[in-house]
Write a protein that holds these residues in place. Structure first.
Motif, PDB file in Angstrom:
ATOM      1  N   LEU A  93       0.768  -1.404   0.048  1.00  0.00           N
ATOM      2  CA  LEU A  93      -0.014   0.015  -0.035  1.00  0.00           C
ATOM      3  C   LEU A  93       1.030   1.170  -0.119  1.00  0.00           C
ATOM      4  O   LEU A  93       0.515   2.244  -0.702  1.00  0.00           O
ATOM      5  CB  LEU A  93      -0.895  -0.121   1.311  1.00  0.00           C
ATOM      6  CG  LEU A  93      -1.890  -0.964   1.096  1.00  0.00           C
ATOM      7  CD1 LEU A  93      -2.915  -0.959   2.372  1.00  0.00           C
ATOM      8  CD2 LEU A  93      -2.884  -0.984   0.029  1.00  0.00           C
ATOM      9  N   VAL A  94       2.017   1.188   0.846  1.00  0.00           N
ATOM     10  CA  VAL A  94       2.804   2.402   0.773  1.00  0.00           C
ATOM     11  C   VAL A  94       3.601   2.516  -0.532  1.00  0.00           C
ATOM     12  O   VAL A  94       3.598   3.672  -1.202  1.00  0.00           O
ATOM     13  CB  VAL A  94       3.877   2.346   2.008  1.00  0.00           C
ATOM     14  CG1 VAL A  94       5.021   3.393   1.915  1.00  0.00           C
ATOM     15  CG2 VAL A  94       3.147   2.380   3.217  1.00  0.00           C
ATOM     16  N   ALA A  95       3.900   1.303  -1.047  1.00  0.00           N
ATOM     17  CA  ALA A  95       4.345   1.350  -2.510  1.00  0.00           C
ATOM     18  C   ALA A  95       3.380   2.232  -3.482  1.00  0.00           C
ATOM     19  O   ALA A  95       3.905   3.018  -4.560  1.00  0.00           O
ATOM     20  CB  ALA A  95       4.923   0.123  -3.148  1.00  0.00           C
ATOM     21  N   LEU A  96       2.094   1.772  -3.471  1.00  0.00           N
ATOM     22  CA  LEU A  96       1.290   2.373  -4.381  1.00  0.00           C
ATOM     23  C   LEU A  96       1.036   3.910  -4.022  1.00  0.00           C
ATOM     24  O   LEU A  96       0.853   4.563  -5.015  1.00  0.00           O
ATOM     25  CB  LEU A  96      -0.061   1.727  -4.080  1.00  0.00           C
ATOM     26  CG  LEU A  96      -0.114   0.234  -4.585  1.00  0.00           C
ATOM     27  CD1 LEU A  96      -1.565  -0.429  -4.039  1.00  0.00           C
ATOM     28  CD2 LEU A  96      -0.296   0.237  -6.047  1.00  0.00           C
ATOM     29  N   ILE A  97       1.236   4.383  -2.672  1.00  0.00           N
ATOM     30  CA  ILE A  97       1.169   5.761  -2.748  1.00  0.00           C
ATOM     31  C   ILE A  97       2.413   6.533  -3.130  1.00  0.00           C
ATOM     32  O   ILE A  97       2.201   7.483  -3.905  1.00  0.00           O
ATOM     33  CB  ILE A  97       1.163   6.078  -0.950  1.00  0.00           C
ATOM     34  CG1 ILE A  97      -0.209   5.400  -0.508  1.00  0.00           C
ATOM     35  CG2 ILE A  97       1.064   7.681  -0.796  1.00  0.00           C
ATOM     36  CD1 ILE A  97      -1.566   6.072  -1.061  1.00  0.00           C
ATOM     37  N   TRP A  98       3.609   5.975  -2.765  1.00  0.00           N
ATOM     38  CA  TRP A  98       4.908   6.589  -3.165  1.00  0.00           C
ATOM     39  C   TRP A  98       5.069   6.677  -4.656  1.00  0.00           C
ATOM     40  O   TRP A  98       5.676   7.428  -5.464  1.00  0.00           O
ATOM     41  CB  TRP A  98       5.738   6.236  -2.317  1.00  0.00           C
ATOM     42  CG  TRP A  98       5.748   6.851  -1.190  1.00  0.00           C
ATOM     43  CD1 TRP A  98       5.073   6.381  -0.268  1.00  0.00           C
ATOM     44  CD2 TRP A  98       6.578   7.997  -0.598  1.00  0.00           C
ATOM     45  NE1 TRP A  98       5.355   7.074   1.069  1.00  0.00           N
ATOM     46  CE2 TRP A  98       6.041   8.242   0.646  1.00  0.00           C
ATOM     47  CE3 TRP A  98       7.026   9.127  -1.228  1.00  0.00           C
ATOM     48  CZ2 TRP A  98       6.329   9.118   1.322  1.00  0.00           C
ATOM     49  CZ3 TRP A  98       7.484  10.106  -0.544  1.00  0.00           C
ATOM     50  CH2 TRP A  98       7.157  10.295   1.037  1.00  0.00           C
ATOM     51  N   LEU A  99       4.528   5.371  -5.357  1.00  0.00           N
ATOM     52  CA  LEU A  99       5.071   5.239  -6.820  1.00  0.00           C
ATOM     53  C   LEU A  99       3.877   5.662  -7.774  1.00  0.00           C
ATOM     54  O   LEU A  99       4.155   5.430  -9.020  1.00  0.00           O
ATOM     55  CB  LEU A  99       5.486   4.031  -7.300  1.00  0.00           C
ATOM     56  CG  LEU A  99       6.696   3.370  -6.205  1.00  0.00           C
ATOM     57  CD1 LEU A  99       7.011   1.889  -6.736  1.00  0.00           C
ATOM     58  CD2 LEU A  99       7.779   4.257  -6.542  1.00  0.00           C
ATOM     59  N   GLY A 100       2.675   6.172  -7.127  1.00  0.00           N
ATOM     60  CA  GLY A 100       1.856   6.640  -8.169  1.00  0.00           C
ATOM     61  C   GLY A 100       1.018   5.482  -9.118  1.00  0.00           C
ATOM     62  O   GLY A 100       0.806   5.872 -10.159  1.00  0.00           O
ATOM     63  N   GLY A 101       0.401   4.530  -8.364  1.00  0.00           N
ATOM     64  CA  GLY A 101      -0.412   3.343  -9.073  1.00  0.00           C
ATOM     65  C   GLY A 101       0.284   2.268  -9.240  1.00  0.00           C
ATOM     66  O   GLY A 101       1.379   2.085  -9.421  1.00  0.00           O
ATOM     67  N   TYR A 102      -0.904   1.432  -9.916  1.00  0.00           N
ATOM     68  CA  TYR A 102      -0.347  -0.105 -10.149  1.00  0.00           C
ATOM     69  C   TYR A 102       0.670  -0.135 -11.328  1.00  0.00           C
ATOM     70  O   TYR A 102       1.605  -0.928 -11.340  1.00  0.00           O
ATOM     71  CB  TYR A 102      -1.674  -0.870 -10.640  1.00  0.00           C
ATOM     72  CG  TYR A 102      -2.610  -0.780  -9.525  1.00  0.00           C
ATOM     73  CD1 TYR A 102      -2.589  -1.519  -8.443  1.00  0.00           C
ATOM     74  CD2 TYR A 102      -3.733   0.013  -9.379  1.00  0.00           C
ATOM     75  CE1 TYR A 102      -3.613  -1.772  -7.414  1.00  0.00           C
ATOM     76  CE2 TYR A 102      -4.818   0.009  -8.649  1.00  0.00           C
ATOM     77  CZ  TYR A 102      -4.641  -1.004  -7.518  1.00  0.00           C
ATOM     78  OH  TYR A 102      -5.532  -0.945  -6.540  1.00  0.00           O
ATOM     79  N   ARG A 103       0.621   0.644 -12.315  1.00  0.00           N
ATOM     80  CA  ARG A 103       1.357   0.349 -13.399  1.00  0.00           C
ATOM     81  C   ARG A 103       2.936   0.964 -13.036  1.00  0.00           C
ATOM     82  O   ARG A 103       3.985   0.157 -13.297  1.00  0.00           O
ATOM     83  CB  ARG A 103       1.054   1.340 -14.672  1.00  0.00           C
ATOM     84  CG  ARG A 103      -0.332   0.715 -15.304  1.00  0.00           C
ATOM     85  CD  ARG A 103      -0.762   1.940 -16.407  1.00  0.00           C
ATOM     86  NE  ARG A 103      -2.010   1.624 -16.821  1.00  0.00           N
ATOM     87  CZ  ARG A 103      -2.543   1.967 -17.941  1.00  0.00           C
ATOM     88  NH1 ARG A 103      -1.991   3.157 -18.529  1.00  0.00           N
ATOM     89  NH2 ARG A 103      -3.783   1.562 -18.468  1.00  0.00           N
ATOM     90  N   ASN A 104       3.283   1.936 -12.209  1.00  0.00           N
ATOM     91  CA  ASN A 104       4.408   2.256 -12.015  1.00  0.00           C
ATOM     92  C   ASN A 104       4.943   1.244 -10.875  1.00  0.00           C
ATOM     93  O   ASN A 104       6.133   0.933 -10.864  1.00  0.00           O
ATOM     94  CB  ASN A 104       4.578   3.671 -11.389  1.00  0.00           C
ATOM     95  CG  ASN A 104       4.187   4.848 -12.213  1.00  0.00           C
ATOM     96  OD1 ASN A 104       4.323   4.487 -13.566  1.00  0.00           O
ATOM     97  ND2 ASN A 104       3.790   5.959 -11.968  1.00  0.00           N
ATOM     98  N   VAL A 105       4.145   0.867  -9.932  1.00  0.00           N
ATOM     99  CA  VAL A 105       4.510  -0.285  -9.246  1.00  0.00           C
ATOM    100  C   VAL A 105       5.048  -1.412 -10.038  1.00  0.00           C
ATOM    101  O   VAL A 105       6.065  -2.047  -9.428  1.00  0.00           O
ATOM    102  CB  VAL A 105       3.505  -0.584  -8.018  1.00  0.00           C
ATOM    103  CG1 VAL A 105       4.032  -1.956  -7.405  1.00  0.00           C
ATOM    104  CG2 VAL A 105       3.212   0.537  -7.009  1.00  0.00           C
TER     105      VAL A 105
END
Length: 306
Positions: free
Chosen positions: A68-80
């Protein structure tokens, strides 16, 4: 949906500060949910089950928080997904041993070759499993320079990957805390071996009576899970002969953590009983020297005169 959109817009306006606040909120929320879940669940469980629930909930909470924190900082599913692909490729090469240990941890959690509280031997190390993490597990060492499978007081941290490369022996499986042990009594050829056998059988019967009444049912239940598992629980005495005398082997079930104590009780009973038996003698290595008056100084017998 409007709340999620509003939160997304707010994070974009606030930038790094917004990401930090939301990340902290996620971590706190997950911690609170885990804490409440454990409080309502652990009361009904025994100690080993409580440990497993704590460890599993901790790993689940950390994994969920990281995603969840990665989704916040990386800006969405594709970037993650893109970042994870790049990072994973590098980690697969740089952290090969850690990845193997993590894969072994998944195998341990799935197949359960052992769990916390089991007594195992892996390679040349033996001990009780007291902790299990994604990369290593801890053993309270037994044996080494201590006889009778007693604790040495040391803790050994073993990489999980060793379950793939070393032979693993589990003393506690399948759900049993008892192992077969054996005491060998050596008596002379002229001893009353039938009486010695009778003494051993009586001592084994008394020792076997200290085991729980549910043991035969536990063994029978385990045999239905593992094909070919021995179901006999009664002790036995076996007889054989070697060049030193008669050997009486007493075979019996012992609590795996009280094996030395069981041997102590059995041997004291044997010594006390044999002490009262005039026709039973322990056999031990001896050397007999015969002196012949007819031999000269070289030890070679002289031929008879005339």
């Amino acid at each position: 949906m409007d709340i999620v959109q509003a939160l997304t817009d707010w994070i974009r306006r606030e930038g790094a500060l917004g990401n930090l606040i939301v990340s902290l909120a996620i971590v706190v929320a997950i911690w609170l949910v885990r804490h409440l879940a454990l409080r309502t669940t652990l009361r009904r469980l025994d100690a080993p089950a409580r440990y497993r629930w704590r460890r599993a909930s901790f790993h689940l909470a950390v994994s969920l928080a990281l995603v969840l924190v990665a989704l916040i900082w990386l800006g969405g599913y594709r970037n993650v997904a893109l970042h994870l692909g790049i990072v994973t490729a590098g980690l697969a090469i740089a952290l090969q041993e850690l990845i193997e240990s993590f894969a072994a941890w998944l195998f341990i959690e799935w197949r359960r070759p052992f769990t916390v509280g089991d007594r195992i031997q892996i390679g040349e190390r033996c001990g009780d499993v007291i902790d299990l993490t994604p990369f290593q597990f801890a053993l309270a060492e037994i044996g080494a320079w201590i006889d009778g499978d007693e604790s040495t007081g040391r803790i050994i941290w073993v990489p999980n990957s060793m379950v793939f490369t070393e032979f693993l022996t589990n003393y506690s499986r399948p759900g049993l805390q008892y192992v077969w042990d054996e005491v060998v009594v050596h008596i002379t050829f002229d001893s009353d071996w039938r009486r010695a056998r009778q003494i051993l059988e009586g001592l084994l019967k008394d020792l076997h009576a200290t085991l729980p009444d549910t043991l035969p049912d536990d063994v029978e239940r385990a045999s239905r899970r593992y094909f070919g598992l021995e179901t006999e629980t009664a002790p036995a005495v076996y007889t054989r002969v070697d060049d030193r005398g008669i050997l009486l082997s007493a075979r019996y079930l012992s609590d795996l953590r009280r094996r030395r104590r069981s041997q102590h009780i059995l041997w004291e009973g044997i010594l006390s009983a044999i002490e009262r038996e005039p026709h039973i003698t322990f056999a031990y290595p001896t050397r007999r020297i015969y002196h012949s008056p007819a031999a000269d100084e070289t030890g070679i017998p002289r031929p008879p005169a005339g």
